[in-house]
Design a protein around this motif. Sequence first.
Motif, PDB file in Angstrom:
ATOM      1  N   VAL A 195       0.865  -1.182   0.000  1.00 57.01           N
ATOM      2  CA  VAL A 195       0.000   0.000   0.000  1.00 57.01           C
ATOM      3  C   VAL A 195       0.898   1.228   0.000  1.00 57.01           C
ATOM      4  CG1 VAL A 195      -1.695   1.347   1.274  1.00 57.01           C
ATOM      5  CG2 VAL A 195      -1.910  -1.140   1.168  1.00 57.01           C
ATOM      6  N   ASP A 196       0.869   1.973  -1.095  1.00 57.31           N
ATOM      7  CA  ASP A 196       1.705   3.155  -1.276  1.00 57.31           C
ATOM      8  C   ASP A 196       0.839   4.393  -1.074  1.00 57.31           C
ATOM      9  OD1 ASP A 196       3.401   5.182  -2.163  1.00 57.31           O
ATOM     10  OD2 ASP A 196       4.198   4.005  -3.827  1.00 57.31           O
ATOM     11  N   LEU A 197       1.164   5.188  -0.057  1.00 54.34           N
ATOM     12  CA  LEU A 197       0.357   6.355   0.294  1.00 54.34           C
ATOM     13  C   LEU A 197       0.891   7.650  -0.315  1.00 54.34           C
ATOM     14  CD1 LEU A 197      -0.103   5.521   4.097  1.00 54.34           C
ATOM     15  CD2 LEU A 197      -1.714   5.040   2.244  1.00 54.34           C
ATOM     16  N   LEU A 241       3.240 -10.000  -6.040  1.00 52.77           N
ATOM     17  CA  LEU A 241       2.825  -8.863  -5.217  1.00 52.77           C
ATOM     18  C   LEU A 241       1.777  -8.032  -5.947  1.00 52.77           C
ATOM     19  CD1 LEU A 241       6.257  -7.513  -3.882  1.00 52.77           C
ATOM     20  CD2 LEU A 241       4.753  -9.210  -2.847  1.00 52.77           C
ATOM     21  N   THR A 242       0.840  -7.489  -5.176  1.00 53.82           N
ATOM     22  CA  THR A 242      -0.136  -6.541  -5.725  1.00 53.82           C
ATOM     23  C   THR A 242       0.135  -5.174  -5.124  1.00 53.82           C
ATOM     24  OG1 THR A 242      -1.786  -8.299  -5.909  1.00 53.82           O
ATOM     25  CG2 THR A 242      -2.568  -6.017  -6.032  1.00 53.82           C
ATOM     26  N   HIS A 243       0.267  -4.168  -5.985  1.00 55.87           N
ATOM     27  CA  HIS A 243       0.528  -2.800  -5.538  1.00 55.87           C
ATOM     28  C   HIS A 243      -0.776  -2.002  -5.541  1.00 55.87           C
ATOM     29  CE1 HIS A 243       5.013  -2.778  -5.609  1.00 55.87           C
ATOM     30  NE2 HIS A 243       4.773  -3.869  -6.327  1.00 55.87           N
ATOM     31  N   HIS A 244      -0.988  -1.262  -4.472  1.00 58.00           N
ATOM     32  CA  HIS A 244      -2.193  -0.451  -4.318  1.00 58.00           C
ATOM     33  C   HIS A 244      -1.751   0.980  -4.027  1.00 58.00           C
ATOM     34  CE1 HIS A 244      -4.382  -4.315  -3.551  1.00 58.00           C
ATOM     35  NE2 HIS A 244      -3.237  -4.623  -2.958  1.00 58.00           N
ATOM     36  N   HIS A 245      -2.138   1.909  -4.886  1.00 60.44           N
ATOM     37  CA  HIS A 245      -1.764   3.312  -4.698  1.00 60.44           C
ATOM     38  C   HIS A 245      -2.957   4.073  -4.149  1.00 60.44           C
ATOM     39  CE1 HIS A 245      -0.670   7.459  -6.513  1.00 60.44           C
ATOM     40  NE2 HIS A 245      -0.160   7.334  -5.309  1.00 60.44           N
ATOM     41  N   HIS A 246      -2.834   4.533  -2.913  1.00 59.68           N
ATOM     42  CA  HIS A 246      -3.915   5.284  -2.271  1.00 59.68           C
ATOM     43  C   HIS A 246      -3.329   6.553  -1.670  1.00 59.68           C
ATOM     44  CE1 HIS A 246      -6.703   2.074  -3.001  1.00 59.68           C
ATOM     45  NE2 HIS A 246      -5.989   1.208  -2.315  1.00 59.68           N
ATOM     46  N   SER A 247      -3.145   7.542  -2.515  1.00 59.27           N
ATOM     47  CA  SER A 247      -2.513   8.793  -2.105  1.00 59.27           C
ATOM     48  C   SER A 247      -3.347   9.522  -1.060  1.00 59.27           C
ATOM     49  CB  SER A 247      -2.327   9.701  -3.325  1.00 59.27           C
ATOM     50  OG  SER A 247      -1.873  10.977  -2.928  1.00 59.27           O
ATOM     51  N   LEU A 248      -2.677  10.162  -0.119  1.00 60.24           N
ATOM     52  CA  LEU A 248      -3.377  10.999   0.855  1.00 60.24           C
ATOM     53  C   LEU A 248      -3.431  12.451   0.409  1.00 60.24           C
ATOM     54  CD1 LEU A 248      -2.473   9.561   4.366  1.00 60.24           C
ATOM     55  CD2 LEU A 248      -4.091   8.776   2.632  1.00 60.24           C
ATOM     56  N   PHE A 249      -3.080  12.690  -0.872  1.00 61.57           N
ATOM     57  CA  PHE A 249      -3.243  14.013  -1.469  1.00 61.57           C
ATOM     58  C   PHE A 249      -4.261  13.909  -2.594  1.00 61.57           C
ATOM     59  CE2 PHE A 249       0.911  14.258   0.474  1.00 61.57           C
ATOM     60  CZ  PHE A 249       0.917  15.530   1.035  1.00 61.57           C
ATOM     61  N   ALA A 283      -9.788  13.977   7.066  1.00 57.18           N
ATOM     62  CA  ALA A 283     -10.867  14.784   6.499  1.00 57.18           C
ATOM     63  C   ALA A 283     -10.793  14.858   4.982  1.00 57.18           C
ATOM     64  CB  ALA A 283     -10.817  16.196   7.096  1.00 57.18           C
ATOM     65  N   ALA A 284      -9.570  14.956   4.436  1.00 62.73           N
ATOM     66  CA  ALA A 284      -9.408  15.189   3.001  1.00 62.73           C
ATOM     67  C   ALA A 284      -9.429  13.906   2.180  1.00 62.73           C
ATOM     68  CB  ALA A 284      -8.098  15.942   2.730  1.00 62.73           C
ATOM     69  N   ARG A 285      -8.885  12.811   2.720  1.00 60.84           N
ATOM     70  CA  ARG A 285      -8.805  11.568   1.942  1.00 60.84           C
ATOM     71  C   ARG A 285      -9.299  10.361   2.739  1.00 60.84           C
ATOM     72  NH1 ARG A 285      -6.473  11.544  -3.042  1.00 60.84           N
ATOM     73  NH2 ARG A 285      -7.905   9.779  -3.176  1.00 60.84           N
ATOM     74  N   PRO A 286     -10.524  10.432   3.247  1.00 55.98           N
ATOM     75  CA  PRO A 286     -11.063   9.256   3.919  1.00 55.98           C
ATOM     76  C   PRO A 286     -11.189   8.066   2.981  1.00 55.98           C
ATOM     77  CG  PRO A 286     -12.808  10.845   3.497  1.00 55.98           C
ATOM     78  CD  PRO A 286     -11.508  11.537   3.189  1.00 55.98           C
ATOM     79  N   ASP A 287     -11.381   8.353   1.671  1.00 56.41           N
ATOM     80  CA  ASP A 287     -11.492   7.265   0.699  1.00 56.41           C
ATOM     81  C   ASP A 287     -10.191   6.466   0.610  1.00 56.41           C
ATOM     82  OD1 ASP A 287     -10.264   9.573  -0.313  1.00 56.41           O
ATOM     83  OD2 ASP A 287     -10.838   9.133  -2.382  1.00 56.41           O
ATOM     84  N   SER A 288      -9.057   7.161   0.587  1.00 53.53           N
ATOM     85  CA  SER A 288      -7.770   6.475   0.484  1.00 53.53           C
ATOM     86  C   SER A 288      -7.435   5.711   1.753  1.00 53.53           C
ATOM     87  CB  SER A 288      -6.654   7.484   0.178  1.00 53.53           C
ATOM     88  OG  SER A 288      -6.696   7.892  -1.169  1.00 53.53           O
ATOM     89  N   ILE A 289      -7.721   6.312   2.903  1.00 57.21           N
ATOM     90  CA  ILE A 289      -7.425   5.633   4.165  1.00 57.21           C
ATOM     91  C   ILE A 289      -8.309   4.399   4.315  1.00 57.21           C
ATOM     92  CG2 ILE A 289      -7.514   5.860   6.683  1.00 57.21           C
ATOM     93  CD1 ILE A 289      -6.724   8.817   6.290  1.00 57.21           C
ATOM     94  N   SER A 290      -9.582   4.538   3.992  1.00 55.85           N
ATOM     95  CA  SER A 290     -10.493   3.399   4.052  1.00 55.85           C
ATOM     96  C   SER A 290     -10.052   2.303   3.089  1.00 55.85           C
ATOM     97  CB  SER A 290     -11.913   3.861   3.714  1.00 55.85           C
ATOM     98  OG  SER A 290     -12.808   2.770   3.672  1.00 55.85           O
ATOM     99  N   ALA A 291      -9.636   2.682   1.883  1.00 57.86           N
ATOM    100  CA  ALA A 291      -9.202   1.695   0.894  1.00 57.86           C
ATOM    101  C   ALA A 291      -7.926   0.987   1.338  1.00 57.86           C
ATOM    102  CB  ALA A 291      -8.979   2.377  -0.456  1.00 57.86           C
ATOM    103  N   ALA A 292      -7.008   1.724   1.960  1.00 55.81           N
ATOM    104  CA  ALA A 292      -5.775   1.113   2.457  1.00 55.81           C
ATOM    105  C   ALA A 292      -6.083   0.075   3.529  1.00 55.81           C
ATOM    106  CB  ALA A 292      -4.849   2.194   3.010  1.00 55.81           C
ATOM    107  N   LEU A 293      -7.002   0.396   4.422  1.00 58.37           N
ATOM    108  CA  LEU A 293      -7.378  -0.552   5.480  1.00 58.37           C
ATOM    109  C   LEU A 293      -8.102  -1.757   4.893  1.00 58.37           C
ATOM    110  CD1 LEU A 293      -8.476   2.072   8.137  1.00 58.37           C
ATOM    111  CD2 LEU A 293      -6.423   0.642   8.220  1.00 58.37           C
ATOM    112  N   ASP A 294      -8.867  -1.544   3.827  1.00 55.53           N
ATOM    113  CA  ASP A 294      -9.544  -2.662   3.170  1.00 55.53           C
ATOM    114  C   ASP A 294      -8.532  -3.628   2.563  1.00 55.53           C
ATOM    115  OD1 ASP A 294     -12.154  -3.828   2.203  1.00 55.53           O
ATOM    116  OD2 ASP A 294     -11.162  -3.502   0.280  1.00 55.53           O
TER     117      ASP A 294
END
Length: 271
Positions: free
Chosen positions: A75-77, A97-105, A142-153
Motif C-alpha cells: 500500500v503506497d500512500l 505482489l499486488t501494488h495499491h496506490h492510495h494517495s493521501l493528497f 478529512a481530506a482523503r477518507p477514501d484512500s485511508i479506508s481503501a488502504a485498510l480494506d
Amino acid sequence: MSQTHSGDELPPLQPSTDRWVELDGVVNMRDSGGLPTRDGGVIQPHRLLRSDNLQDLSEADVRQVVEVLGVSDIVDLRSDTELSTEGPSPLWHLESLTHHHHSLFGGDRPVTGEQALALPAQSDRPVRDATFWAAHYLRYLAARPDSISAALDVISRSTGATIVHCAAGKDRTGTVVALALDTAGVPHDLIVDDYALSAERIEPIMARLLPRPLYGDALRNRSLADEAPRPETMRTILSTLDSEFGGAPGWLREQGWSDADIERLRARLTT
C-alpha cells in the motif's frame, strides 16, 4: 489523552530491537506483530508492516520481503508526483505482489516536497509541535477518507503480509497503521509507543531523503527535532477518533464499513 483500561493485564510492548526489519534499502521498516490487544489477543507477525519508501531495496531485500516476510500486498500512500519522480521500486514487476496506490493528497496538481513531508514554508516558521502534527494528520482523515479506508480494506483482504509505506514511514503511514491497530483492539498507549518508535530512526530517515530531488531542497536546513514523531501527536489523534466517532471502528462505519467488514480487518490482524 490515551485510553486506559483498568483491570487489564497486558504484556509489555516488545522491545523495539525485536520489531525492526533490517534491510539494506530501508531504515524505518518494522512489523506490528506482537502487539497485544485488550481482549487477550495479539497482532500476528507478518500481517502488517510499516516502512519508509521502497525504492532502494537490494536483490537480497526483495528475497527477504517475498520469501521470509511473505508480503503479498504493498500500500503506497505517496502522491502521484512522488511516484513519477521516484520511479518504480524493485518490487513493482513481481507478479506475486499486488501494488495499491492510495494517495493521501487529492487533485491533479503536482505535490511539492514540502507538502509531501508536511514542511511549512521557511518564512512561515510555525512551531512544529505535537499540535501542529495532530492537525496535519487529522487533515488526512478529512481530506482523503477514501484512500485511508481503501488502504485498510487492502490489509483486511490480504492473503499475506501488507507493507504500508510513504516517503519517511512516519506520518501518512503512522496515520493508517494507527487506525488499523485501533480497530484490532490494541490499547492506545501501545499504539502511541508504536508510532513514536520512528523517532529512533529519524536521522537515517532524513539522510535517505536528502539526496532525492523532490525532498532534498525541502529538507535542507530543517531540524531533526522538528521531524521526529511525538507521542502527544498520536494521543491527540486517538482521543479525537474516540470523542468524535467512538474510535477507529466508528470512523470506518462513517465511511460505509459494515460490522462484518470491521471484523474482517480485526480477524486478519489477530488470527
